[in-house]
Write a protein that holds these residues in place. Sequence first.
Motif, mmCIF file in Angstrom:
data_model
loop_
_atom_site.group_PDB
_atom_site.id
_atom_site.type_symbol
_atom_site.label_atom_id
_atom_site.label_comp_id
_atom_site.label_asym_id
_atom_site.label_seq_id
_atom_site.Cartn_x
_atom_site.Cartn_y
_atom_site.Cartn_z
ATOM 1 N N UNK A 46 4.098 10.313 -9.369
ATOM 2 C CA UNK A 46 3.660 10.437 -10.768
ATOM 3 C C UNK A 46 2.930 11.745 -11.037
ATOM 4 N N UNK A 47 2.297 12.310 -10.023
ATOM 5 C CA UNK A 47 1.559 13.558 -10.197
ATOM 6 C C UNK A 47 2.294 14.746 -9.591
ATOM 7 N N UNK A 48 3.608 14.588 -9.362
ATOM 8 C CA UNK A 48 4.416 15.692 -8.866
ATOM 9 C C UNK A 48 4.149 16.050 -7.422
ATOM 10 N N UNK A 49 3.660 15.106 -6.640
ATOM 11 C CA UNK A 49 3.338 15.388 -5.246
ATOM 12 C C UNK A 49 4.135 14.526 -4.290
ATOM 13 N N UNK A 50 3.638 14.460 -3.048
ATOM 14 C CA UNK A 50 4.344 13.724 -1.999
ATOM 15 C C UNK A 50 3.331 13.173 -1.008
ATOM 16 N N UNK A 51 3.543 11.914 -0.580
ATOM 17 C CA UNK A 51 2.719 11.298 0.452
ATOM 18 C C UNK A 51 3.257 11.710 1.817
ATOM 19 N N UNK A 52 2.400 12.310 2.648
ATOM 20 C CA UNK A 52 2.850 12.795 3.953
ATOM 21 C C UNK A 52 2.370 11.924 5.105
ATOM 22 N N UNK A 53 1.151 11.387 5.009
ATOM 23 C CA UNK A 53 0.590 10.600 6.112
ATOM 24 C C UNK A 53 -0.122 9.380 5.536
ATOM 25 N N UNK A 54 0.070 8.221 6.209
ATOM 26 C CA UNK A 54 -0.590 6.986 5.770
ATOM 27 C C UNK A 54 -0.940 6.156 6.992
ATOM 28 N N UNK A 55 -2.200 5.725 7.056
ATOM 29 C CA UNK A 55 -2.650 4.835 8.128
ATOM 30 C C UNK A 55 -3.511 3.735 7.519
ATOM 31 N N UNK A 56 -3.230 2.485 7.912
ATOM 32 C CA UNK A 56 -3.962 1.329 7.386
ATOM 33 C C UNK A 56 -4.694 0.665 8.548
ATOM 34 N N UNK A 62 0.838 -1.206 0.000
ATOM 35 C CA UNK A 62 0.000 0.000 0.000
ATOM 36 C C UNK A 62 0.867 1.248 0.000
ATOM 37 N N UNK A 63 1.894 1.288 0.840
ATOM 38 C CA UNK A 63 2.755 2.481 0.879
ATOM 39 C C UNK A 63 3.472 2.695 -0.455
ATOM 40 N N UNK A 64 3.974 1.629 -1.062
ATOM 41 C CA UNK A 64 4.665 1.784 -2.349
ATOM 42 C C UNK A 64 3.713 2.313 -3.423
ATOM 43 N N UNK A 65 2.472 1.793 -3.428
ATOM 44 C CA UNK A 65 1.501 2.257 -4.425
ATOM 45 C C UNK A 65 1.142 3.718 -4.204
ATOM 46 N N UNK A 66 0.962 4.120 -2.961
ATOM 47 C CA UNK A 66 0.616 5.513 -2.668
ATOM 48 C C UNK A 66 1.780 6.445 -2.989
ATOM 49 N N UNK A 67 3.013 6.028 -2.639
ATOM 50 C CA UNK A 67 4.194 6.845 -2.968
ATOM 51 C C UNK A 67 4.339 7.014 -4.477
ATOM 52 N N UNK A 68 4.155 5.922 -5.207
ATOM 53 C CA UNK A 68 4.291 5.988 -6.661
ATOM 54 C C UNK A 68 3.240 6.907 -7.273
ATOM 55 N N UNK A 82 7.266 3.610 19.382
ATOM 56 C CA UNK A 82 6.413 3.334 18.220
ATOM 57 C C UNK A 82 6.019 4.617 17.509
ATOM 58 N N UNK A 83 5.662 5.671 18.302
ATOM 59 C CA UNK A 83 5.293 6.946 17.684
ATOM 60 C C UNK A 83 6.497 7.579 16.994
ATOM 61 N N UNK A 84 7.681 7.465 17.626
ATOM 62 C CA UNK A 84 8.876 8.057 17.017
ATOM 63 C C UNK A 84 9.217 7.371 15.704
ATOM 64 N N UNK A 89 9.380 8.948 11.992
ATOM 65 C CA UNK A 89 10.564 8.809 11.146
ATOM 66 C C UNK A 89 10.195 8.292 9.765
ATOM 67 N N UNK A 90 9.243 7.356 9.721
ATOM 68 C CA UNK A 90 8.798 6.832 8.418
ATOM 69 C C UNK A 90 8.138 7.931 7.603
ATOM 70 N N UNK A 91 7.315 8.778 8.272
ATOM 71 C CA UNK A 91 6.555 9.802 7.553
ATOM 72 C C UNK A 91 7.409 11.013 7.190
ATOM 73 N N UNK A 92 8.385 11.388 8.047
ATOM 74 C CA UNK A 92 9.092 12.648 7.869
ATOM 75 C C UNK A 92 10.595 12.499 7.641
ATOM 76 N N UNK A 93 11.139 11.320 7.841
ATOM 77 C CA UNK A 93 12.576 11.121 7.677
ATOM 78 C C UNK A 93 13.242 10.817 9.001
ATOM 79 N N UNK A 94 14.397 10.148 8.935
ATOM 80 C CA UNK A 94 15.063 9.685 10.155
ATOM 81 C C UNK A 94 15.640 10.823 10.980
ATOM 82 N N UNK A 95 15.760 12.036 10.403
ATOM 83 C CA UNK A 95 16.314 13.148 11.187
ATOM 84 C C UNK A 95 15.438 13.479 12.386
ATOM 85 N N UNK A 96 14.155 13.109 12.340
ATOM 86 C CA UNK A 96 13.268 13.413 13.463
ATOM 87 C C UNK A 96 13.719 12.690 14.729
#
Length: 528
Positions: free
Chosen positions: A267-277, A257-263, A504-506, A510-517
Motif C-alpha cells: 500500500x505504501x509502494x514498498x516491500x517486506x524483506x524480513x519477518x520473524x515472529x 501476520x505476513x499477509x498484513x505486513x505484505x499488504x 529450514x534455513x533454506x 526461499x520465503x523471504x527472497x523467492x524460490x530461485x534461492x
Amino acid sequence: MASAEALWRWLRQWRRENLQVDRVAVLRHVDDAGQLGPRYAFMTVMACGIATLGLLQNSVAVIIGAMLISPLMGPIVELGMSLATFDFRSLRESLKTLAVGTAVALTTATAIVLVSPLQEATPEILARTEPTLFDLLVAVFSGLAGAYATITRKGETIVGVAIATALMPPLAVVGFGIATLNASIAGGALFLFMTNLLAIALSVTIMARWYNFGGADSPKQTAWQATMIVGTFLLLSIPLGLALRDIAARGVADRTIRNAMDEAARDHGGQLTTLRVERNDDVLRVDAVMLLPQHLPQLDRQLERKLESVLAKPVEVSLRELLTADETALANEQASLAQLRESVMRLQSVAERDAAQRSAGTRASEAMHQRVLAHFGQLEILEGGQRARWQLNGTAGLDIVEARRLEQALATDDAGALQVQVVPALQALPPVAFGDDQSALDAAGTAQVDAIAWALRRWGVNRVSVDGYAGNDAALARARAESVAAALDRQGIREATARAVPGADARGAAVAEGVTVLREARIRLESP
C-alpha cells in the motif's frame, strides 16, 4: 438384525478359512526377537549412537540409518502379543527388555552429548519435541503394519515400519535434553517416544486378536482388552490433539501476520524483506524489515492495532524501515552512469607525455578524464607510470562483472602503454545459479565464478565460505557448494569452505527472497 447376524457369521467363517497362520512359530519368533541379551544391548548402543550423532549434525540420512537398526521393535511387538494372549511371563520379560534398552539408550545419548562440542538444538531435534495427533496415527498404522508383517512372516515390511515410527531418535533427543538440562526438549521427546511405544504395542494387540491369538480368552478378558486399548488411545489423543490445534493456530497467526505486513508494504509502494515472529507468554513479538520510498513514523503502531484486532491477543511490532531511492532519479543516474561508462571505455592511456608539447585539446581531454576518474574512483599511478591501479567507488554503480569488463576494455597490447588494474568496490557477491537438480556449473555459472574469483583477487581475499541451497536435499546443496569451491580453487582462491544450508534455513530464505534461492550457491567473505 438377521442380516447383521448373517454378516457376523460370514466374517467368522472368512477368518477361519483365510487367517490361518502357524501360531506356535509366530510366538516363538516374537519371543526370540524380544529377548534381552548381548546382541540387543550392542545394537541399542549402536542405534542410539548413530541417532544422536545424526541429530547433532542435523543429518536426515544418518538418522534414517539409526531407524533401520530399530532394536526396540522386538520387545515392543512381544509386549503387544503378550497383551493379546494374556501371557504375563512374556509381558514381564518384554517390559524388562524395554526398560534395559531405554536405560542403555539414554545413557549412550547423554554421554555423547556431554562430550560433544555441538550442543545446540538443531531443527531435527526440535522436530521431535512437539508430538501431535498425526504422530499417534502414524504409530497406529505402523504398528498394524508391523504386526501383520510379524504374524504373516513378511519381515520386509518391518524396515518401513521402523522408519515410519522412529523409536530411537526421540529417545536420543530425551538424552540430549538431559545432557543440556533442557526439560522442555526432554519432556516433549519422551512423550513422543511413549506415544509411539504404546500405539505400536496396542496395534500389535489388535492385529493379534484379529488373527485369533488368545482366542480362548473369556468375554471378560476380551472386554478388558478393548477397554484398555480404547482408553489408552483416548488418553494419548487428548494432549496430542491439543498440541496439533496449537500448532495449527500458530500457523494461522503467522500467515495472518505476513499477509498484513505484505499488504501494508504494498500500500505504501514498498516491500517486506524480513519477518520473524516470536511468542513470549501471551504476547506476539513481530520483528520486520521493509523497503519503503519514504519514512512512515506511525506504521508500526498501526500494524499493532490491526493485528491485535484480527488475532485478539497483544502484539508488539518492531519495524525497521530501509528507504529506497526515487525511481525517476535512479533512472537518470543510471543513464548518466551508462554515458560515463561509454566515455571511460574510449579513454586513452593516462601516462604522462611530454608536458611541454601538450596541445590545448589534449589538456581539455586530460581535465575531463580526471573528472570522470574522480567520479568513478581513485587512480593510482605505479612503477613510474608503467602501471596504474583504479580503485572504484561504491557510487560508481559498477558490479564485479561490469568492473571486469572495464579492465578488459582498458587492456592494450602496446608494451609502452599504461596497464590499468581495476579494483571493484567492495560489495555483496552475486549468487551462482544452477539448473534443477543440478550440481555442475554450466557456462553461465562458470563465467559467474570466474568474475567472482577475479574480484576476490583484486580485493586480496583468499578465505571465503560457499553456501549451497537445495531445500531439504542436503546432499545436492553440499554438491553445489563444493562445485563452486572447486572452481574458485582453480582460480587461485585456495581457502574456500563449502557447506550445505540446512533445510529450514533454506526454506526461510526461499520465503523471504523467492524460490530461485533453492537453486543457488552463495559466496561469503570470511574474516581473516
